[in-house]
Write a protein that holds these residues in place. Structure first.
Motif, short mmCIF file in Angstrom:
data_model
loop_
_atom_site.label_atom_id
_atom_site.label_comp_id
_atom_site.label_asym_id
_atom_site.label_seq_id
_atom_site.Cartn_x
_atom_site.Cartn_y
_atom_site.Cartn_z
N UNK A 161 0.84 -1.21 0.00
CA UNK A 161 0.00 0.00 0.00
C UNK A 161 0.87 1.25 0.00
N UNK A 162 1.92 1.25 0.82
CA UNK A 162 2.83 2.39 0.85
C UNK A 162 3.56 2.54 -0.48
N UNK A 163 3.96 1.40 -1.09
CA UNK A 163 4.62 1.47 -2.39
C UNK A 163 3.69 2.05 -3.44
N UNK A 164 2.41 1.70 -3.35
CA UNK A 164 1.43 2.21 -4.32
C UNK A 164 1.27 3.73 -4.21
N UNK A 165 1.33 4.24 -2.99
CA UNK A 165 1.14 5.68 -2.80
C UNK A 165 2.28 6.51 -3.39
N UNK A 190 11.66 -14.58 9.35
CA UNK A 190 10.57 -13.69 8.93
C UNK A 190 10.58 -13.54 7.43
N UNK A 191 9.48 -13.93 6.83
CA UNK A 191 9.32 -13.74 5.40
C UNK A 191 8.95 -12.28 5.13
N UNK A 192 9.02 -11.82 3.87
CA UNK A 192 8.51 -10.48 3.55
C UNK A 192 7.08 -10.31 4.08
N UNK A 193 6.79 -9.16 4.66
CA UNK A 193 5.54 -8.96 5.40
C UNK A 193 4.30 -9.22 4.56
N UNK A 194 4.33 -8.88 3.29
CA UNK A 194 3.16 -9.05 2.42
C UNK A 194 3.19 -10.33 1.62
N UNK A 195 4.10 -11.25 1.99
CA UNK A 195 4.23 -12.49 1.24
C UNK A 195 2.95 -13.30 1.34
N UNK A 196 2.40 -13.68 0.19
CA UNK A 196 1.18 -14.47 0.15
C UNK A 196 -0.10 -13.68 0.20
N UNK A 197 0.00 -12.36 0.34
CA UNK A 197 -1.19 -11.52 0.44
C UNK A 197 -1.48 -10.85 -0.91
N UNK A 198 -2.64 -11.11 -1.51
CA UNK A 198 -2.99 -10.41 -2.77
C UNK A 198 -3.20 -8.93 -2.51
N UNK A 199 -2.90 -8.12 -3.51
CA UNK A 199 -3.07 -6.67 -3.34
C UNK A 199 -4.20 -6.19 -4.22
N UNK A 200 -5.17 -5.58 -3.59
CA UNK A 200 -6.31 -5.00 -4.30
C UNK A 200 -6.27 -3.50 -4.11
N UNK A 201 -6.10 -2.78 -5.17
CA UNK A 201 -5.99 -1.33 -5.06
C UNK A 201 -7.36 -0.73 -4.76
N UNK A 202 -7.37 0.09 -3.72
CA UNK A 202 -8.64 0.71 -3.30
C UNK A 202 -8.90 1.99 -4.09
#
Length: 430
Positions: free
Chosen positions: A304-308, A418-430
């Motif tokens: 989310x931060x990368x998207x911003x 510790x894996x990357x924090x968003x590993x395995x989480x799909x990203x849906x842009x709001x």
């Protein structure tokens, strides 16, 4: 008096320090137990002979070193004691709140393995050069698979499909190299074949947000089914033209290949091994020293931060999954043009899952993944060597050795990672 002395026993700071100390003691205790076991087993148990001989050269070496013969039990005992001293040093570092250097577990592992070898090969001889060179060779598909996995997971996509990418890469390399009668062109076809599985993985996980673990497992089954069907219906009937690829020749690098011990191990390998050297360096620099790597890691940690800040998260994930799949597919060429010289059903034999374990053991780092792959490659080669020598160790134990090392290394030495924090989480842009 220090601040720690003035803290109440039950304070949050004291509790956190105690918890941290408990975790820090895990490595010294593990090393200490292994060192004592080595002393008891290798130093006290009867060996197959009084002396052990290690070869340090091959017949083609420019500088020939004679074999080294050592007393079996005495040498194993001395090496075990040295390993215990290394474990004690690790404990001393923890007691003084000092960081344990990276060389400590490496030195311990070398001493422990040498003690085991000295005891296991007692009364016989083995070539250390062949053992180490074979370990690097067998680590190639694991290292490429682990690299491919971490490239995708650094961007937040779990890649369970490494097994399928290795298998399709092996299939593509065998068929294309057979058609053109050129092993080097088989290396070009392997990543393209791996890309097919990668494209399906990215399509379902990044675009349609399907569970990444499930998709990876399904794609592995799909790769096994597809290659098995093509092997049975096409390759078997046309083996001479479609499944008889030439093998990659061994290429000795001038000057470097003539260095005693190191030369035959590192610089008398096939092109695929040299490509691995390059891939490790390139991926390490790209991930941690370039703007591209910073963006990839940002997507894998905080999408989310990368998207911003203008980073296209899903596009980055698409690119990384495809790139990682090509790298893993290149590793699949090892099984056909690299070693066997023909494709057979399910010939990867679970190496993709071992590569996944190497990636985790290596803490999602290129150099760590390489080290873990070398560990597993060494255990695999050691099983082959001891089987040929006919040691007293049961063959069933030697066959399961690589997998025992995998479980023990991940669960015992590494503990939680510790894996990357968003590993395995799909990203849906709001």
């Amino acid at each position: 008096m220090s601040a720690a002395t003035l803290e109440p026993t039950g304070s949050p700071a004291a509790t956190a320090r105690a918890a941290t100390g408990g975790k820090a003691w895990r490595l010294p205790i593990t090393l200490g137990v292994l060192g004592v076991l080595a002393l008891l087993l290798f130093g006290l148990l009867p060996a197959g002979g009084r002396d052990t001989t290690f070869g340090l050269s091959t017949s083609t070496d420019f500088v020939h070193l004679g074999p080294v013969t050592v007393p079996s039990k005495a040498t194993a005992a001395v090496l075990s004691v040295l390993a215990i001293l290394v474990a004690a040093y690790a404990g001393w570092c923890v007691s003084r709140a000092r960081r344990i250097s990276r060389w400590v577990p490496i030195v311990f592992a070398v001493l422990w393995v040498l003690a085991f070898l000295t005891w296991a090969v007692a009364g016989k001889s083995t070539s250390l050069v062949s053992l180490l060179a074979g370990s690097i060779f067998l680590a190639v598909p694991l290292a490429f698979g682990a690299l491919g996995g971490l490239i995708g997971e650094r961007a937040g996509v779990v890649n369970i499909a490494i097994e399928g990418q290795l298998l399709t890469g092996a299939f593509g390399a065998a068929v294309f190299a057979s058609i053109v009668s050129n092993a080097y062109l088989g290396l070009v076809a392997a990543p393209v074949a791996g890309l097919v599985i990668g494209a399906l993985l990215a399509l379902f996980t990044v675009k349609y947000h399907v569970n990444q673990i499930i998709v990876g497992v399904v794609l592995n089954v799909f790769a096994v089914g597809l290659t098995s069907f093509l092997y049975s219906s096409v390759l078997k009937e046309n083996a001479a033209t479609l499944n008889s690829p030439p093998r990659l020749p061994t290429l000795a690098i001038p000057v470097l290949g003539d260095i005693p011990v190191i030369g035959p191990v590192l610089f008398r390998q096939t092109l695929l091994v040299y490509l691995l050297y390059v891939a490790i360096v390139v991926v390490a620099i790209a991930l941690f020293r370039t703007r591209w790597g910073l963006r990839v890691r940002a997507v894998g940690e905080y999408p989310a931060a990368a998207d911003t800040v203008g980073i296209d998260v899903n596009r980055t994930r698409w690119g990384n999954v495809l790139l990682g799949s090509m790298v893993a597919g290149l590793g699949g060429a090892f099984f056909t043009v690299g070693s066997v010289g023909a494709f057979s059903q399910e010939m990867t034999a679970g190496k993709g899952y071992i590569a996944l374990a190497a990636m985790i053991l290596g803490r999602w780092s290129p150099w760590g993944a390489l080290g873990a792959a070398l560990l597993f490659g060494f255990s695999d080669k050691l099983q082959q060597v001891l089987g040929v020598l006919g040691t007293a160790i049961p063959n069933q134990f030697m066959l399961m050795l690589p997998y025992v090392v995998t479980i023990f290394a991940v669960a015992g030495l590494v503990g939680r990672v510790r894996a990357p924090a968003a590993d395995g989480e799909p990203y849906v842009k709001e």
